[in-house]
Scaffold this motif. Structure first.
Motif, mmCIF file in Angstrom:
data_model
loop_
_atom_site.group_PDB
_atom_site.id
_atom_site.type_symbol
_atom_site.label_atom_id
_atom_site.label_comp_id
_atom_site.label_asym_id
_atom_site.label_seq_id
_atom_site.Cartn_x
_atom_site.Cartn_y
_atom_site.Cartn_z
ATOM 1 N N PRO A 48 1.075 -1.343 -0.019
ATOM 2 C CA PRO A 48 0.505 -0.157 0.164
ATOM 3 C C PRO A 48 0.694 1.215 -0.128
ATOM 4 N N THR A 144 -2.846 -0.527 7.324
ATOM 5 C CA THR A 144 -1.817 -0.596 6.676
ATOM 6 C C THR A 144 -1.093 -1.988 6.160
ATOM 7 N N LYS A 147 -4.073 -4.784 4.853
ATOM 8 C CA LYS A 147 -4.123 -4.539 3.582
ATOM 9 C C LYS A 147 -2.605 -5.342 2.978
ATOM 10 N N LEU A 148 -1.893 -5.288 3.100
ATOM 11 C CA LEU A 148 -0.158 -5.572 2.770
ATOM 12 C C LEU A 148 -0.840 -6.580 3.219
ATOM 13 N N ASP A 151 -2.561 -7.943 0.460
ATOM 14 C CA ASP A 151 -2.874 -7.926 -1.024
ATOM 15 C C ASP A 151 -1.169 -8.376 -1.420
#
Length: 168
Positions: A48, A144, A147-148, A151
């Motif tokens: 991100p 964050t 999400k990292l 992803d």
């Protein structure tokens, strides 16, 4: 139990006002995860906010001691790889260019499982710059990294699928 991070003494969780961990069971192989973490050109696809990574000192790949510049957490950061055990662990430490006294240490541990791997990431942060950002959005660093991880897992599965598809 997963292996403990080899913290530099000054960046240990007990010495850091900001410390968080994130983990995820991933259906991708350790090799797929490793290939993405050590490929700075791939970071913008899963990390991100990362728009670029520039390796310094003539390096073309990440390895122990490799210095690099990037934009993590919305900050231009100078960092170096401080742990590097292929397919198992990598960690980098650095600081935002606007505040050299504000340090961060980010470690990754990849553990093979029957269905892929367990991915663990842990970070400590110190200094006025990071503390001020954390005051503005207390959960931002942890969120964050959540999400990292998701992803990164998706990118690893895509990379593995592409390789399987291209295999004879």
């Amino acid at each position: 139990m997963y292996e403990i991070i080899k913290w530099p003494r000054d960046m240990a969780p007990s010495r850091s006002p900001i410390h968080f961990t994130n983990e995820l069971e991933v259906a991708a192989s350790p090799a797929a995860i490793w290939s993405l973490l050590t490929d700075p050109a791939a970071w913008p696809r899963f990390y991100p906010g990362v728009k670029h990574v520039q390796l310094l000192d003539g390096h073309t790949t990440l390895g122990l001691g490799t210095r690099f510049e990037t934009n993590l957490a919305g900050q231009d950061v100078l960092a170096s790889v401080q742990e590097f055990e292929p397919m198992t662990r990598i960690a980098w430490g650095g600081y935002p260019k606007v505040s050299e006294v504000s340090k961060a240490y980010h470690a990754w541990i990849i553990t093979p499982t029957a269905n892929g791997c367990h991915l663990w990431t842990e970070e400590t942060m110190q200094g006025p710059h990071w503390i001020e950002l954390a005051k503005q959005a207390p959960d931002i660093f942890w969120l964050t990294h959540e999400k990292l991880l998701k992803d990164l897992a998706a990118a690893a599965l895509t990379r593995e699928h592409a390789r399987d598809y291209l295999s004879p």
